[in-house]
Write a protein that holds these residues in place. Structure first.
Motif, PDB file in Angstrom:
ATOM      1  N   ALA A 195       0.874  -1.180   0.000  1.00 13.56           N
ATOM      2  CA  ALA A 195       0.000   0.000   0.000  1.00 13.56           C
ATOM      3  C   ALA A 195       0.907   1.225   0.000  1.00 13.56           C
ATOM      4  CB  ALA A 195      -0.915   0.008   1.220  1.00 13.56           C
ATOM      5  N   ALA A 196       0.457   2.307  -0.625  1.00 12.35           N
ATOM      6  CA  ALA A 196       1.311   3.493  -0.744  1.00 12.35           C
ATOM      7  C   ALA A 196       0.509   4.754  -0.471  1.00 12.35           C
ATOM      8  CB  ALA A 196       1.947   3.561  -2.133  1.00 12.35           C
ATOM      9  N   GLY A 197       1.181   5.728   0.116  1.00 12.25           N
ATOM     10  CA  GLY A 197       0.552   7.020   0.410  1.00 12.25           C
ATOM     11  C   GLY A 197       1.620   8.045   0.736  1.00 12.25           C
ATOM     12  N   GLY A 198       1.195   9.211   1.218  1.00 16.36           N
ATOM     13  CA  GLY A 198       2.162  10.254   1.541  1.00 16.36           C
ATOM     14  C   GLY A 198       1.625  11.222   2.574  1.00 16.36           C
ATOM     15  N   TYR A 199       2.537  11.786   3.369  1.00 19.54           N
ATOM     16  CA  TYR A 199       2.174  12.756   4.399  1.00 19.54           C
ATOM     17  C   TYR A 199       2.653  14.163   4.063  1.00 19.54           C
ATOM     18  CZ  TYR A 199       0.956   8.894   7.591  1.00 19.54           C
ATOM     19  OH  TYR A 199       0.374   7.801   8.175  1.00 19.54           O
ATOM     20  N   GLY A 200       3.398  14.305   2.970  1.00 20.80           N
ATOM     21  CA  GLY A 200       3.967  15.624   2.686  1.00 20.80           C
ATOM     22  C   GLY A 200       4.914  16.039   3.794  1.00 20.80           C
ATOM     23  N   ASP A 201       4.739  17.270   4.305  1.00 26.31           N
ATOM     24  CA  ASP A 201       5.580  17.759   5.403  1.00 26.31           C
ATOM     25  C   ASP A 201       4.844  17.764   6.728  1.00 26.31           C
ATOM     26  OD1 ASP A 201       3.745  19.746   4.941  1.00 26.31           O
ATOM     27  OD2 ASP A 201       5.214  21.325   4.548  1.00 26.31           O
ATOM     28  N   SER A 202       3.707  17.026   6.787  1.00 23.21           N
ATOM     29  CA  SER A 202       2.861  17.083   7.989  1.00 23.21           C
ATOM     30  C   SER A 202       3.357  16.209   9.134  1.00 23.21           C
ATOM     31  CB  SER A 202       1.423  16.685   7.632  1.00 23.21           C
ATOM     32  OG  SER A 202       1.375  15.333   7.180  1.00 23.21           O
ATOM     33  N   ARG A 203       4.274  15.281   8.869  1.00 24.51           N
ATOM     34  CA  ARG A 203       4.778  14.412   9.933  1.00 24.51           C
ATOM     35  C   ARG A 203       6.302  14.370   9.900  1.00 24.51           C
ATOM     36  NH1 ARG A 203       0.859   9.166  10.937  1.00 24.51           N
ATOM     37  NH2 ARG A 203      -1.114  10.306  11.023  1.00 24.51           N
ATOM     38  N   PRO A 204       6.952  15.468  10.231  1.00 22.07           N
ATOM     39  CA  PRO A 204       8.423  15.490  10.225  1.00 22.07           C
ATOM     40  C   PRO A 204       8.993  14.628  11.344  1.00 22.07           C
ATOM     41  CG  PRO A 204       7.574  17.505  11.167  1.00 22.07           C
ATOM     42  CD  PRO A 204       6.382  16.769  10.642  1.00 22.07           C
ATOM     43  N   ALA A 205      10.097  13.948  11.051  1.00 21.96           N
ATOM     44  CA  ALA A 205      10.783  13.173  12.082  1.00 21.96           C
ATOM     45  C   ALA A 205      11.642  14.089  12.950  1.00 21.96           C
ATOM     46  CB  ALA A 205      11.651  12.095  11.440  1.00 21.96           C
ATOM     47  N   PHE A 206      12.042  15.250  12.384  1.00 23.46           N
ATOM     48  CA  PHE A 206      12.869  16.219  13.085  1.00 23.46           C
ATOM     49  C   PHE A 206      12.328  17.620  12.801  1.00 23.46           C
ATOM     50  CE2 PHE A 206      15.381  12.548  11.894  1.00 23.46           C
ATOM     51  CZ  PHE A 206      16.003  12.191  13.085  1.00 23.46           C
ATOM     52  N   SER A 207      12.653  18.527  13.645  1.00 20.41           N
ATOM     53  CA  SER A 207      12.230  19.908  13.438  1.00 20.41           C
ATOM     54  C   SER A 207      12.902  20.482  12.194  1.00 20.41           C
ATOM     55  CB  SER A 207      12.597  20.757  14.666  1.00 20.41           C
ATOM     56  OG  SER A 207      12.258  22.110  14.449  1.00 20.41           O
ATOM     57  N   ASN A 208      12.126  21.137  11.349  1.00 15.47           N
ATOM     58  CA  ASN A 208      12.666  21.711  10.109  1.00 15.47           C
ATOM     59  C   ASN A 208      13.359  23.048  10.384  1.00 15.47           C
ATOM     60  OD1 ASN A 208      11.831  19.944   7.761  1.00 15.47           O
ATOM     61  ND2 ASN A 208       9.821  20.243   8.732  1.00 15.47           N
ATOM     62  N   ASP A 209      14.381  23.005  11.237  1.00 16.62           N
ATOM     63  CA  ASP A 209      15.060  24.244  11.618  1.00 16.62           C
ATOM     64  C   ASP A 209      16.495  24.313  11.091  1.00 16.62           C
ATOM     65  OD1 ASP A 209      16.155  22.279  13.160  1.00 16.62           O
ATOM     66  OD2 ASP A 209      15.633  23.175  15.101  1.00 16.62           O
ATOM     67  N   SER A 210      16.876  23.323  10.263  1.00 19.50           N
ATOM     68  CA  SER A 210      18.219  23.325   9.681  1.00 19.50           C
ATOM     69  C   SER A 210      18.211  22.499   8.396  1.00 19.50           C
ATOM     70  CB  SER A 210      19.249  22.752  10.660  1.00 19.50           C
ATOM     71  OG  SER A 210      19.022  21.367  10.881  1.00 19.50           O
ATOM     72  N   ASP A 211      19.208  22.734   7.561  1.00 20.87           N
ATOM     73  CA  ASP A 211      19.304  21.955   6.315  1.00 20.87           C
ATOM     74  C   ASP A 211      19.479  20.475   6.605  1.00 20.87           C
ATOM     75  OD1 ASP A 211      19.034  24.246   4.828  1.00 20.87           O
ATOM     76  OD2 ASP A 211      21.194  24.528   4.528  1.00 20.87           O
ATOM     77  N   LYS A 212      20.247  20.175   7.660  1.00 21.29           N
ATOM     78  CA  LYS A 212      20.473  18.782   8.017  1.00 21.29           C
ATOM     79  C   LYS A 212      19.172  18.086   8.382  1.00 21.29           C
ATOM     80  CE  LYS A 212      23.044  15.802  11.205  1.00 21.29           C
ATOM     81  NZ  LYS A 212      24.016  15.755  12.329  1.00 21.29           N
ATOM     82  N   ASN A 213      18.360  18.740   9.203  1.00 26.14           N
ATOM     83  CA  ASN A 213      17.090  18.138   9.615  1.00 26.14           C
ATOM     84  C   ASN A 213      16.100  18.043   8.458  1.00 26.14           C
ATOM     85  OD1 ASN A 213      17.946  17.709  12.212  1.00 26.14           O
ATOM     86  ND2 ASN A 213      16.896  19.481  13.082  1.00 26.14           N
TER      87      ASN A 213
END
Length: 228
Positions: A195-213
């Motif tokens: 099965a396949a789907g997507g969350y976009g940017d709604s479930r980040p594993a890390f805070s989007n506060d740096s290029d690395k994250n």
């Protein structure tokens, strides 16, 4: 023999000689040989390595030849169900792939995360040649286990910059679908188990506060469901 009979006989003798169309037989044989040659080349180039591996694997099983692990394969043996991270690492022997994935356990089952940057170019949802070997290695594992597989796409929070996809959600779904299609069509993982789907940017594993994250958030997640 009178003069008339002699002339008639001379005409017959003069008409005897090589058939002017005889070369067509040799030419036809040559064309058929060339056609057979090119068909063999095309067939050889088109054979999937994974298919060859399966053929030899089946031969070994029926001949009771020991595999590389030293165990004698049992014909008709049931496929395995991955129940934990350690079992996953044992089954996935490709060290290069092991270095590129991150495996976790949660209520859904075993979650395997693979960076989207290892599979896709920026803003694209087509698996390039450079990503095939990773999916091939994972696909061999998925094909030989009984876990159902959920494939989810994730992106960072930067808006998508392409006319192909209207949002990060759409891009993440298309990437997950591309991976599912690859695993089914090229590695023969049954579609009934994917099965396949997507969350976009709604479930980040890390805070989007740096290029690395953000790089870590751009990922394809494979969830190996545990049996209920």
């Amino acid at each position: 023999m009178d003069e008339e009979e002699y002339q008639e006989e001379s005409k017959k003798i003069n008409n005897i000689g090589p058939d002017p169309n005889a070369w067509l037989v040799t030419f036809t044989d040559l064309v058929m040989l060339l056609l057979t040659f090119f068909v063999m080349i095309f067939s050889t180039r088109s054979i999937d390595k994974l298919f060859i591996r399966d053929v030899f694997s089946q031969l070994f099983k029926h001949a009771h030849i020991e595999d590389s692990s030293g165990d004698i394969p049992v014909v008709g043996q049931k496929k395995k169900i991955i129940l934990g991270k350690e079992m996953l690492k044992k089954e996935l022997e490709n060290q290069e792939v092991l270095k590129k994935i991150n495996a976790e356990e949660d209520e859904r089952g075993i979650s395997i995360s693979l960076s989207s940057d290892a599979l896709f170019q920026s803003g694209e949802a087509r698996v390039p040649l450079s990503g095939w070997h990773l999916l091939d290695a994972l696909g061999v594992l998925f094909r030989n286990i009984d876990n159902d597989i959920i494939i989810m796409g994730h992106t960072d929070d930067i808006p998508v910059k392409t006319d192909k996809y209207g949002s990060n959600m759409e891009l993440s779904v298309e990437r997950a679908l591309a991976v599912a299609k690859y695993l089914n069509e090229r590695v023969d993982v049954p579609a009934s188990r994917i099965a396949a789907g997507g969350y976009g940017d709604s479930r980040p594993a890390f805070s989007n506060d740096s290029d690395k994250n953000r790089t870590r958030n751009r990922r394809i997640e494979f969830i190996l469901r545990k049996p209920k």
